[in-house]
Design an enzyme around this catalytic site. Structure first.
Site, short mmCIF file in Angstrom:
data_model
loop_
_atom_site.label_atom_id
_atom_site.label_comp_id
_atom_site.label_asym_id
_atom_site.label_seq_id
_atom_site.Cartn_x
_atom_site.Cartn_y
_atom_site.Cartn_z
N CYS A 178 -6.75 0.83 5.51
CA CYS A 178 -8.14 0.43 5.76
C CYS A 178 -8.19 -0.94 6.45
CB CYS A 178 -8.93 0.31 4.47
SG CYS A 178 -8.63 1.59 3.28
N ASP A 179 -7.35 -1.88 5.98
CA ASP A 179 -7.53 -3.28 6.37
C ASP A 179 -6.43 -3.86 7.24
OD1 ASP A 179 -9.81 -3.24 4.80
OD2 ASP A 179 -8.73 -3.83 3.00
N CYS A 239 -5.62 -1.66 0.30
CA CYS A 239 -5.49 -0.52 1.22
C CYS A 239 -5.05 -0.97 2.60
CB CYS A 239 -6.81 0.23 1.30
SG CYS A 239 -6.77 1.58 2.49
#
Ligand code: NAP
Length: 325
Positions: free
Chosen positions: A137-138, A134
């Protein structure tokens, strides 16, 4: 046991649209959120192609608004993950978080699909230590680093383009020499000066220093030779698989695991169970098509409940009893 007319499993665009329609039809749906409340759009940034938002809208904002819209009409939400269903009885039984049990006259399954992994050595062990599925997200954690994105589809192009906001260099690693991604997404990636390419390179294993990712071992399709591409991060963007493990043996799935539906409708092989969104659509997989199918599922449920109010469900359950594993 808590008894409902309709339960909706999953809260992506399909489940939330189904919730809006079912709630407006006065069916007081109970919506089970799942592991990723809001679905895949909560893991993305700007959505540019959802009609009605001329300047685009952030994915999480869109999902939050859909949820509030459903709540406004009386949909209720339960935080948790469906761990078991029994489709051989009427009403259906649904277990959430292995402890809370519900009964429902009809079910809408909109549990979506989750990111696939490559299944190579080092990959799972290094999730959170340099391997990710992701970018949204990261990506932040890879500021100024050299990273790889594995895949040749639209997801890989999108993730790579997004990651150039953080990383100093992003290399797309793809196992063939031609991409699967749409022309527009390919072009966007190709024109990005921070994106490099490693084509015809099949990932073999993720390398680490024991703590974090240091490289990706790939096999060259032309020479058959292995080599290590040094990197600090590996983003796997090779598609998704449907979240249907909890249904196996109880409902007809295709060979990949997507729920089979009947022609134009959202009806599944089990009367009273309807499916919408990515869990039954391996082809279009768009927020707008998922939302449209959620609408269809709610309308199908409404019709089903109307026509079945005088039906003998105990008999029907016997007729359609599926073979459980
Ligand atoms: P996809 O189109 O199925 O592409 C998956 C890619 O990963 C393919 O290039 C495939 O290689 C590669 N791959 C699969 N398994 C692999 C493995 N074990 N090892 C190495 N490579 C592997 O999936 P997607 O990119 O997630 O797209 C899915 C759908 O969503 C598409 O319809 C797409 O258009 C849509 N989508 C749209 C947007 C957008 O419009 N903004 C963004 C993302 C996705 P091969 O090509 O060799 O098979």
């Amino acid at each position: 046991m808590d008894k409902r007319k309709v339960m909706i499993l999953g809260t992506g665009p399909a489940g939330l649209t189904a919730a809006i329609y079912a709630a407006r039809a006065n069916l007081q749906p109970l919506v089970v959120e799942g592991n990723e409340p809001g679905g895949q759009l909560t893991l993305t940034t700007e959505v540019e192609n959802f009609p009605g938002f001329e300047d685009g809208i952030m994915g999480p904002t869109l999902m939050e608004q859909m949820r509030r819209q459903a709540e406004r009409f009386g949909a209720q939400f339960e935080t948790g993950w469906v761990t078991d269903v029994d489709l051989s009885v009427r009403p259906f039984r649904v277990t959430v978080n292995e402890q809370d049990s519900y009964e429902a006259d009809a079910l809408i399954i909109s549990t979506g699909a989750s990111a696939k992994l490559l299944g190579i050595d080092g990959e799972s062990e290094l999730i959170g230590r340099g391997v990710s599925t992701c970018a949204t997200c990261d990506g932040f954690f890879f500021r100024g680093k050299n990273i790889l994105v594995v895949g040749g589809g639209d997801s890989a192009m999108e993730e790579a383009t997004f990651l150039t906001k953080f990383a100093s260099e992003v290399t797309i690693v793809h196992r063939r020499d031609t991409l699967r991604a749409s022309k527009v997404m390919q072009e966007r990636a190709r024109q990005n000066p921070k994106i490099k390419w490693e084509l015809s390179a099949t990932p073999v294993s993720v390398k680490s220093d024991g703590k974090k990712v240091t490289g990706l071992l790939v096999r060259d399709a032309a020479t058959g030779e292995n080599r290590v591409i040094e990197t600090q991060g590996v983003f796997v963007a090779i598609g998704h698989s449907p979240n249907t493990a909890f249904l196996r043996g109880q409902i007809d799935l295709d060979e990949v695991g997507y729920i089979k539906t009947d022609g134009f409708s959202s009806a599944t092989s089990v009367p009273g169970v309807f499916a919408c969104g990515d869990v039954m659509d391996s082809r279009y997989r768009q927020a707008i098509t998922a939302a449209g199918s959620g609408c269809k599922a709610a309308m199908d449920v409404e019709k089903h409940l109307e026509s079945s109010s005088s039906h003998d469900w105990s008999q029907s359950a016997k007729e359609h009893e599926p073979a459980r594993p």
